[in-house]
Scaffold this active site. Structure first.
Site, PDB file in Angstrom:
ATOM      1  N   ARG A 284      -9.954  13.746  13.450  1.00 31.23           N
ATOM      2  CA  ARG A 284      -8.933  14.743  13.788  1.00 31.23           C
ATOM      3  C   ARG A 284      -9.660  16.018  14.213  1.00 31.23           C
ATOM      4  NH1 ARG A 284      -4.245  12.210  11.412  1.00 31.23           N
ATOM      5  NH2 ARG A 284      -5.023  10.717   9.898  1.00 31.23           N
TER       6      ARG A 284
ATOM      7  N   ASP B 101       1.204  10.255  16.962  1.00 29.79           N
ATOM      8  CA  ASP B 101       1.919  11.462  17.331  1.00 29.79           C
ATOM      9  C   ASP B 101       1.039  12.662  17.692  1.00 29.79           C
ATOM     10  OD1 ASP B 101       4.635  11.022  17.148  1.00 29.79           O
ATOM     11  OD2 ASP B 101       4.832  12.882  15.990  1.00 29.79           O
TER      12      ASP B 101
ATOM     13  N   THR C  84      -1.053   3.066  15.115  1.00 25.75           N
ATOM     14  CA  THR C  84      -0.955   3.635  13.767  1.00 25.75           C
ATOM     15  C   THR C  84      -0.310   2.605  12.859  1.00 25.75           C
ATOM     16  OG1 THR C  84       0.259   5.182  12.350  1.00 25.75           O
ATOM     17  CG2 THR C  84       1.150   4.812  14.541  1.00 25.75           C
ATOM     18  N   ILE C  85      -0.805   2.487  11.649  1.00 28.39           N
ATOM     19  CA  ILE C  85      -0.230   1.505  10.742  1.00 28.39           C
ATOM     20  C   ILE C  85       1.164   1.904  10.297  1.00 28.39           C
ATOM     21  CG2 ILE C  85      -2.472   0.743   9.855  1.00 28.39           C
ATOM     22  CD1 ILE C  85      -1.772   2.287   7.246  1.00 28.39           C
ATOM     23  N   ASP C  86       1.543   3.181  10.492  1.00 28.87           N
ATOM     24  CA  ASP C  86       2.810   3.668   9.937  1.00 28.87           C
ATOM     25  C   ASP C  86       4.041   3.249  10.730  1.00 28.87           C
ATOM     26  OD1 ASP C  86       1.612   4.890   7.789  1.00 28.87           O
ATOM     27  OD2 ASP C  86       1.408   6.826   8.770  1.00 28.87           O
TER      28      ASP C  86
ATOM     29  N   ARG D  30       2.550  -9.865  -8.315  1.00 36.34           N
ATOM     30  CA  ARG D  30       3.676 -10.613  -8.878  1.00 36.34           C
ATOM     31  C   ARG D  30       3.191 -11.681  -9.863  1.00 36.34           C
ATOM     32  NH1 ARG D  30       8.868 -10.444  -8.202  1.00 36.34           N
ATOM     33  NH2 ARG D  30       8.841  -9.233  -6.289  1.00 36.34           N
TER      34      ARG D  30
ATOM     35  N   ARG E 244       6.448  -7.980 -16.882  1.00 40.72           N
ATOM     36  CA  ARG E 244       6.244  -6.546 -16.743  1.00 40.72           C
ATOM     37  C   ARG E 244       6.958  -5.963 -15.537  1.00 40.72           C
ATOM     38  NH1 ARG E 244      -0.169  -6.027 -17.740  1.00 40.72           N
ATOM     39  NH2 ARG E 244      -0.120  -5.589 -19.972  1.00 40.72           N
TER      40      ARG E 244
ATOM     41  N   ARG F 252       3.342   8.200   5.020  1.00 40.82           N
ATOM     42  CA  ARG F 252       3.544   9.575   4.551  1.00 40.82           C
ATOM     43  C   ARG F 252       5.009  10.027   4.710  1.00 40.82           C
ATOM     44  NH1 ARG F 252      -1.106  13.426   3.567  1.00 40.82           N
ATOM     45  NH2 ARG F 252      -1.889  11.354   3.158  1.00 40.82           N
TER      46      ARG F 252
ATOM     47  N   GLY G 126      10.022  -9.472  -1.833  1.00 42.15           N
ATOM     48  CA  GLY G 126      11.066  -9.703  -2.820  1.00 42.15           C
ATOM     49  C   GLY G 126      11.150  -8.597  -3.858  1.00 42.15           C
TER      50      GLY G 126
ATOM     51  N   LYS H 117      15.945 -12.306 -15.325  1.00 42.83           N
ATOM     52  CA  LYS H 117      14.728 -11.909 -14.604  1.00 42.83           C
ATOM     53  C   LYS H 117      13.865 -11.123 -15.574  1.00 42.83           C
ATOM     54  CE  LYS H 117      14.003 -10.903  -9.827  1.00 42.83           C
ATOM     55  NZ  LYS H 117      14.682 -10.506  -8.599  1.00 42.83           N
TER      56      LYS H 117
END
Lengths: 322, 322, 322, 322
Positions: free
Chosen positions: B72, B103, B126-128, B155, B163, B172, B186, B214
């Site tokens: 950046r 962006d 971007t992974i977002d 899981r 738990r 973000r 799930g 559950k």
């Protein structure tokens, strides 16, 4: 001996299902009946114990977790708890037990034998690999590979951004996961409970490697007494050197997942050996490994001794990460 | 147009290398020269720009991260910085740019065009997945699958111990990763920045599901303004219900790793389309997707609008996790 | 000793890069120069040998294959070829060699020592695990896990269709991969070169398991003298029982992929130990493992003896797959 | 409508379980009862149909294969078979059906509606992606990623040995898997049923790329009418050019494995939409995708039209593999 019980106890570890499968199938092949005890000592106390058949073991060798569930029980730490458990077992006609778990579980198992003469053989199942008397424990190989995959991914982003990362792996009191993952992942520094590398020295090494042209680094730390130690490390590095370190805490994902081949094979061999030992009248022992061989170790020895991490892996990792 | 530059900017994302490869190979097939600009705008400012050849692209399609590195730059936010960058580009004879990033990177790209008439086409990496004008961004599919693998593992251990787990994923200001991972994993509840599900309602739902049999639950939360939000959630749940929730923060491993097929194909198509657009005199646009089709969207529109997460996935997840 | 050469030879195996990295970095830490020899003996004969630096080893520990490439050479089987290779090595001032490979590669290495007194230490790298003198070879653990993943996937479809599958794994003359994968994958029958289970007996067992309620089965076979043996088995089963068996030949995917933690650690330790041995004046040996320990074995012993597959794994697999 | 039946039919595909789960849970949320029909039309004919509850769907979203099993039935191709099935369904009070499968399954479904007025909605589940009316089918994304992993591994060994590989992927009459995997895997040539690239031209291209410095190549072929086509290709190349090509047939491993995020989400959305459609009185349709949106397509259209592979992916792959 006609009927044995099997249970998993303590933290779950990938491969526990393969061990259960081996116990059940070898037992039935020997004309024994097998009961599955739910959630470790809790199931003994609350009479949650049910017969297991050959078919119940279908398609579980590749599953993570434990189909018998697991828990920690404080009641079993007291003599009254153990008396209640022993009574329940006897009422059901269960003559002997295979306990798949860690240190704490074996202490309970040993006490059941001492106080109530219930023959027990232990099978070491914990991702931490910190059980005295066995080179390897069930789940360790899987946990190391899971952590390693995460570190390979983190290296991609570390290299793209020329960044310093601190990755915290599991291992409360032991540095096995940290040292294996650190060596295999090419980590620049490995902090284990036994080897608290000095932060100053680490900073020096990182700066030195930057001078040599290395632009990103990964430090591995075992979680120590509680998760979050990586944040303290990052703070210390920031204060002493101005370097900004990103923190990743791998956490519980290291516990789950389909077991590796090594863990399935180890679990299968150990589960089978546990039943064999009981058939031959042995008990109050744990099945362990010494190299490729299976060995038997008195539970007493197992719980009273501490297994040390191999320091040679740490020094090798240090040379190789230059 | 004889010579184009390509750079990656902002957070790295799996598939960026596949996009670079496509830009380079399509350009060379069109008799263009290509320069790789190191670390985004930093490389423009510091003249770190080097010619790329066909062979430099060998064996990178499957690599995570970005071989061009990324960073950046605050200097590029100021007009003087952009003037310097533009001068450097012109001195090297670079006629046009392909910018792979998000962006913020596109804002810089748009300004370079407005102020210095350097033709630029953007490719959303971007992974977002939070770029307006494109259904999907490069890296999103990989990040979702990486997070999902972790959740599948968690899981196993959640089910073995009965738990409650809270897993924090990246994102973000956006809930794309959280909602995809939550539905695919799930999850019993999904907290996104746009949909701050009430903690009370969640506790109610979890208790209800326990009544239905559950015994373990996984809640997903996007990291929100800063990582660590999962800890606040766990505290709130503990205080309000006495239930103990374990926290896992997946963190930077979601950024790395070998890209999935979908990301490699998306990146390849987008990189090729970016060069095509420049060849046809188009610029100041981003290549986006609308379903299976590629589209062109003015950069101005991209940076001034916000993309919303699909709320229908959240309500579907809620029905399916009962 | 001032300058050593390192090469990979024979079939490639995941972890070879980790071994090269260890050889190079430990050597440089000891103030030795290292040359990388391209494509094994071919590079010696054609003078394709180049100095390697610390930085050349960056980011390779996790890569499959071998950055030095590998090949088989018929010329080195003749004395004239070896004389030429020795001359080339001496001209470049290469004092000693680390050979990473299998049986055939070690025969060449041993001859170079006997005929031209070039000190050589061998490191066993082959997915087949069939090297006498070492419990484990580099690449075996990765190959087994790769095959196991494929078998887990095949089991999904076998179970959905109630089908019989025959899966052929690698291992020309040895049954290591087959027996490990078969045990870990819960295979109903394992055919190895050493243990040619009778087809009639297998059919009997499968029919018996169908009577007990098992509706799908997986048989594993090592490829034997040439790939395709699985087709013959399927034919035999069809003719003798009318049962239709689907065939899967896993093939070369078993050779590649990112090495597992165990393979990276084994390779790192062995590579380091090979340089240490040369530094201590030892040669004409291979570094092997005996359990967790590294050992040294004369090359002569290695190449003249055959390593047997553990038959106990086969009988355990047989009991557990009931 | 009070009671619906759900079944999987034809070849199994990863994500079918996620679709079953969605059908069951959405139905129950709408106060419908759901019956699971075992092994597709076989279960209808043999009255293997059982009620499914919420809890039966626990922990299956991540499982490959289909818990309801699948099969092909010749009896259902005849009117008498369908009459028997319809009678069985009516006796059990099943008012409507959700059919998860491919082309052939939908033909049966359409006939059941036409001849016996049993309302049916189809959900496209097949790894081949060759269903007209839907951009994507359940299982395709997983199969492509599984094949891609194998190809990434094969590239390691191809590059280490400077070899030519021919990899055969599934896709009897369609080139979807081949073209996606080929583009994502950087394959030098892709042979699909629709695009039988000339062997001569391929040899020319490979030789040309060798001249440019590329030393290894991977060709992808769809299996075509029957597996083994890759061997014919290898023979042709050998005869015409003397080049030796190794063959890998990926086979049935492409059918299994835990579904990707995209497949789980697609399956969840489609399963839910199928129940919604039945609730709104629609039937004799298939739920398909058009880009990101779900659409409804008459079953008649689906089974009477052929879906074409995108040729643009092939030409893009060809440019990018130079």
């Amino acid at each position: 001996m006609k009927r044995i019980g099997v249970y998993t106890s303590g933290g779950d570890a990938p491969g526990m299902n393969a061990a259960i499968r081996a116990v059940v199938r070898v037992s039935i092949a020997q004309n024994l009946e097998v009961y599955g005890i739910t959630a470790g000592y809790l199931g003994m106390l609350e009479n949650e114990m049910n017969p297991l058949q050959l078919r119940d073991m279908a398609n579980i060798i590749q599953r993570g977790g434990t189909i018998l569930k697991t828990a920690r029980s404080t009641e079993m730490m007291k003599p009254e708890g153990r008396t209640k458990a022993a009574t329940n077992l006897k009422n059901l006609g269960i003559d002997a037990l295979v306990c798949i778990g860690g240190d704490g579980s074996f202490r309970g198992a040993h006490a059941l034998w001492e106080e109530h003469q219930i023959p027990i053989v232990g099978v070491p199942g914990t991702i931490d690999n910190d059980i005295f008397g066995s080179d390897k424990t069930i789940g360790f190989d899987t946990a190391v590979n899971t952590a390693l995959e995460a570190i390979d991914r983190i290296r991609d982003t570390a290299a793209s951004h020329d960044r310093l990362f601190i990755v915290e792996v599991m291992g409360r009191n032991s540095g096995f996961i940290a040292s294996y993952v650190g060596l295999a992942g090419g980590a620049e520094e490995i902090f284990t409970p036994e080897n608290v590398a000095s932060v100053d020295k680490s900073i020096e090494r990182i700066k030195e490697s930057i001078r040599r042209g290395k632009t990103s680094s990964i430090l591995i730390t075992a979680e120590g007494q509680k998760p979050g130690r990586a944040y303290d490390l990052a703070d210390a590095i920031r204060k002493k050197s101005g370097m900004d370190a990103k923190v990743c805490i791998l956490g519980h994902q290291q516990r789950g997942g389909s077991p590796t081949a090594a863990d399935r094979i180890l679990a299968s061999r150990m589960g089978a050996a546990a039943v064999d030992a009981l058939m031959h009248g042995q008990c109050d022992i744990m099945i362990g490994t010494e190299g490729e061989r299976l060995v038997q170790v008195p539970l007493d020895l197992v719980t009273k001794n501490e297994k040390k991490t191999q320091m040679d892996l740490l020094s090798l990792a240090s040379v190789l990460a230059t």
